[in-house]
Design a protein around this motif. Structure first.
Motif, mmCIF file in Angstrom:
data_model
loop_
_atom_site.group_PDB
_atom_site.id
_atom_site.type_symbol
_atom_site.label_atom_id
_atom_site.label_comp_id
_atom_site.label_asym_id
_atom_site.label_seq_id
_atom_site.Cartn_x
_atom_site.Cartn_y
_atom_site.Cartn_z
ATOM 1 N N ALA A 70 -11.356 -7.028 13.381
ATOM 2 C CA ALA A 70 -11.678 -8.075 14.069
ATOM 3 C C ALA A 70 -12.226 -8.773 15.964
ATOM 4 O O ALA A 70 -12.860 -9.130 15.571
ATOM 5 C CB ALA A 70 -9.267 -7.924 14.169
ATOM 6 N N LEU A 71 -12.157 -7.282 16.355
ATOM 7 C CA LEU A 71 -13.222 -7.240 17.368
ATOM 8 C C LEU A 71 -14.759 -8.003 17.123
ATOM 9 O O LEU A 71 -15.354 -8.281 18.066
ATOM 10 C CB LEU A 71 -12.237 -6.343 18.146
ATOM 11 N N ALA A 72 -14.973 -6.777 15.727
ATOM 12 C CA ALA A 72 -16.599 -7.142 15.776
ATOM 13 C C ALA A 72 -16.688 -7.855 15.912
ATOM 14 O O ALA A 72 -17.288 -8.971 15.793
ATOM 15 C CB ALA A 72 -16.367 -6.255 14.877
ATOM 16 N N ARG A 73 -15.321 -9.345 14.574
ATOM 17 C CA ARG A 73 -15.955 -10.426 14.118
ATOM 18 C C ARG A 73 -15.936 -11.044 14.938
ATOM 19 O O ARG A 73 -16.604 -11.829 15.826
ATOM 20 C CB ARG A 73 -14.256 -11.095 13.735
ATOM 21 N N ARG A 74 -14.757 -11.066 16.422
ATOM 22 C CA ARG A 74 -15.029 -11.650 17.523
ATOM 23 C C ARG A 74 -15.788 -12.353 18.596
ATOM 24 O O ARG A 74 -16.721 -13.120 18.618
ATOM 25 C CB ARG A 74 -13.823 -11.636 18.141
ATOM 26 N N ALA A 75 -16.299 -11.025 18.996
ATOM 27 C CA ALA A 75 -17.536 -10.736 18.836
ATOM 28 C C ALA A 75 -18.881 -11.544 18.151
ATOM 29 O O ALA A 75 -19.500 -12.077 19.119
ATOM 30 C CB ALA A 75 -18.162 -9.209 19.272
ATOM 31 N N ALA A 76 -19.304 -10.960 17.700
ATOM 32 C CA ALA A 76 -20.352 -11.824 16.642
ATOM 33 C C ALA A 76 -20.076 -13.801 16.845
ATOM 34 O O ALA A 76 -20.816 -14.091 17.075
ATOM 35 C CB ALA A 76 -19.823 -11.817 14.929
ATOM 36 N N MET A 77 -18.873 -13.917 16.483
ATOM 37 C CA MET A 77 -18.565 -15.353 16.653
ATOM 38 C C MET A 77 -18.848 -16.042 18.102
ATOM 39 O O MET A 77 -19.521 -17.235 17.736
ATOM 40 C CB MET A 77 -16.743 -15.864 16.404
ATOM 41 N N VAL A 78 -18.723 -15.026 18.599
ATOM 42 C CA VAL A 78 -19.128 -15.847 19.903
ATOM 43 C C VAL A 78 -20.382 -15.682 20.343
ATOM 44 O O VAL A 78 -20.911 -17.010 21.315
ATOM 45 C CB VAL A 78 -18.272 -14.699 21.243
ATOM 46 N N ASP A 79 -21.466 -14.596 20.024
ATOM 47 C CA ASP A 79 -22.733 -14.259 20.229
ATOM 48 C C ASP A 79 -22.848 -16.168 19.139
ATOM 49 O O ASP A 79 -24.332 -16.167 20.084
ATOM 50 C CB ASP A 79 -22.968 -12.933 20.105
ATOM 51 N N ALA A 80 -22.357 -15.912 18.086
ATOM 52 C CA ALA A 80 -22.797 -17.332 17.608
ATOM 53 C C ALA A 80 -23.338 -18.233 18.053
ATOM 54 O O ALA A 80 -24.637 -19.380 17.713
ATOM 55 C CB ALA A 80 -22.405 -17.055 16.069
ATOM 56 N N TYR A 81 -21.633 -18.799 18.226
ATOM 57 C CA TYR A 81 -22.291 -20.120 19.329
ATOM 58 C C TYR A 81 -22.878 -20.178 20.465
ATOM 59 O O TYR A 81 -23.219 -20.915 20.968
ATOM 60 C CB TYR A 81 -20.127 -19.705 19.743
ATOM 61 N N ARG A 82 -22.716 -18.530 21.110
ATOM 62 C CA ARG A 82 -23.788 -18.696 22.031
ATOM 63 C C ARG A 82 -25.106 -19.215 21.367
ATOM 64 O O ARG A 82 -25.828 -20.074 22.421
ATOM 65 C CB ARG A 82 -24.369 -17.713 23.229
ATOM 66 N N ASN A 83 -25.779 -18.754 20.785
ATOM 67 C CA ASN A 83 -26.623 -19.078 20.138
ATOM 68 C C ASN A 83 -27.223 -20.224 19.314
ATOM 69 O O ASN A 83 -27.792 -20.673 20.100
ATOM 70 C CB ASN A 83 -27.439 -18.045 19.217
ATOM 71 N N LEU A 84 -26.040 -20.859 19.142
ATOM 72 C CA LEU A 84 -25.819 -21.891 18.839
ATOM 73 C C LEU A 84 -26.431 -22.750 19.894
ATOM 74 O O LEU A 84 -27.011 -23.776 19.476
ATOM 75 C CB LEU A 84 -24.326 -22.387 17.877
ATOM 76 N N ALA A 85 -25.882 -23.179 21.078
ATOM 77 C CA ALA A 85 -26.126 -23.291 22.250
ATOM 78 C C ALA A 85 -27.120 -23.494 22.414
ATOM 79 O O ALA A 85 -27.386 -24.584 22.606
ATOM 80 C CB ALA A 85 -24.722 -23.100 23.016
ATOM 81 N N GLU A 86 -27.797 -22.441 22.325
ATOM 82 C CA GLU A 86 -29.045 -22.445 22.658
ATOM 83 C C GLU A 86 -30.692 -23.723 21.609
ATOM 84 O O GLU A 86 -30.900 -24.012 22.143
ATOM 85 C CB GLU A 86 -29.766 -21.142 23.072
ATOM 86 N N GLN A 87 -29.789 -23.627 20.408
ATOM 87 C CA GLN A 87 -30.384 -24.235 19.283
ATOM 88 C C GLN A 87 -30.507 -25.501 20.025
ATOM 89 O O GLN A 87 -31.318 -26.444 19.378
ATOM 90 C CB GLN A 87 -30.210 -23.893 17.959
ATOM 91 N N ILE A 88 -29.209 -26.117 20.268
ATOM 92 C CA ILE A 88 -29.086 -27.311 20.267
ATOM 93 C C ILE A 88 -29.624 -28.126 21.703
ATOM 94 O O ILE A 88 -30.151 -28.923 21.198
ATOM 95 C CB ILE A 88 -27.507 -27.617 20.590
ATOM 96 N N LYS A 89 -29.700 -27.112 22.495
ATOM 97 C CA LYS A 89 -29.853 -27.930 23.941
ATOM 98 C C LYS A 89 -31.971 -27.584 23.720
ATOM 99 O O LYS A 89 -32.162 -28.413 24.417
ATOM 100 C CB LYS A 89 -30.122 -26.665 25.086
ATOM 101 N N GLY A 90 -32.550 -27.223 22.992
ATOM 102 C CA GLY A 90 -33.932 -27.742 22.773
ATOM 103 C C GLY A 90 -33.770 -27.914 22.152
ATOM 104 O O GLY A 90 -34.932 -29.327 21.101
#
Length: 308
Positions: A70-90
């Protein structure tokens, strides 16, 4: 995570905007001890989606296998969201503005884009044998609801008419009806006369061939003639149509240009402007496009494809 680039510190308001999604991730701070690596997929204007991947690893002191997963999944989701934010801002809105510019200067866009990222769709998940978790999330670039366009494009309150072709202006000769699709005729342009120069009236869309020029995809591109006068832009279009499907599609070959329909008019770009995001076509071709659109309405329906 700070969205804005390096530079002098601004006011508290600006800093809050630059700390994009900080509030979103505050509740997940407990996961900071997890190790994670993020991989980006990026914005794909061909498919109309922006995707991001995240890989999370649970902390060594997880008490059970279930908790570790569960913790590994939540960590992956958080970082995927952060990376998605980087994609969107560009993502380029137009020649002068990226989404990052809008996020850091508009509370409304900041709030809408934050909500969009928090609502991103997980499209694949995988628990690996080494204990890591892999997740891919995506958001749509276009669509009436829950899309980047609906979050960042301002409403076009006043829709302007497409330019008209003046009598005597040079216009491309009609393409041969035997070619499908066809480039505008290589025959010498003729002076436009509304009484004698008629539209074919059967074109389903427009393809602008920009291959080899280094075209940069944008959400709000403009087509210009050789005198740099715009003939197609956001101000000419219905807001709902732009939000639903975008102003133009992007493809690498004719087979990927189905958006332009079964009988598109095809013209070659002579150069690019607007930081390589705005195709420029010969003025005679631009005039032919306007005359044909007046008869068929393919520009009005955003049935436009750029080959890159």
């Amino acid at each position: 995570m700070v969205w804005a680039g390096d530079g002098p510190e601004g006011s508290g308001k600006i800093m809050r905007k630059r700390s994009f999604l900080a509030g979103t991730f505050a509740l997940l701070a407990v996961l900071m001890f997890s190790m994670a690596t993020v991989f980006a997929a990026g914005a794909d204007f061909g498919t109309g989606v922006i995707t991001a991947e995240g890989y999370g690893v649970a902390p060594a002191n997880a008490r059970t296998q279930g908790q570790a997963r569960a913790l590994a999944r939540r960590a992956a989701m958080v970082d995927a969201y952060r990376n998605l934010a980087e994609q969107i801002k560009g993502v380029n809105l137009d020649a002068d503005t990226t989404i990052e510019n809008m996020v850091t200067t508009s509370d409304v866009i900041h709030t809408r884009t934050s909500a969009l990222i928090k609502g991103a769709r997980p499209i694949s998940e995988k628990y690996n044998s080494d204990g890591s978790y892999q997740v891919t999330v995506e958001v749509s670039i276009y669509g009436v609801t829950d899309s980047l366009a609906s979050a960042v494009l301002p409403k076009n309150e006043t829709q302007e008419a497409f330019p008209s072709v003046s009598s005597g202006a040079m216009i491309s000769s009609l393409p041969s009806v035997s070619d499908n699709p066809t480039y505008a005729s290589s025959a010498a342009p003729v002076p436009y006369d509304a009484q004698n120069v008629k539209a074919a009236g059967n074109f389903t869309g427009l393809i602008v061939d920009c291959r080899g020029l280094g075209l940069v995809p944008m959400m709000s591109p403009v087509i210009r003639n050789a005198e740099s006068q715009p003939i197609y832009g956001y101000k000419n279009l219905n807001y709902k149509k732009v939000i639903a499907k975008g102003m133009a599609g992007y493809a690498t070959n004719m087979s990927g240009a189905s958006r332009a329909g079964s009988n598109p008019m095809v013209v070659k770009a002579v150069r690019l402007e607007g930081h390589n995001g705005y195709p420029v076509v010969a003025t005679a071709d631009a005039n032919r496009i306007l005359v044909e659109n007046a008869a068929s309405g393919f520009l009005d329906n955003c049935n436009v494809v750029f080959l890159r």
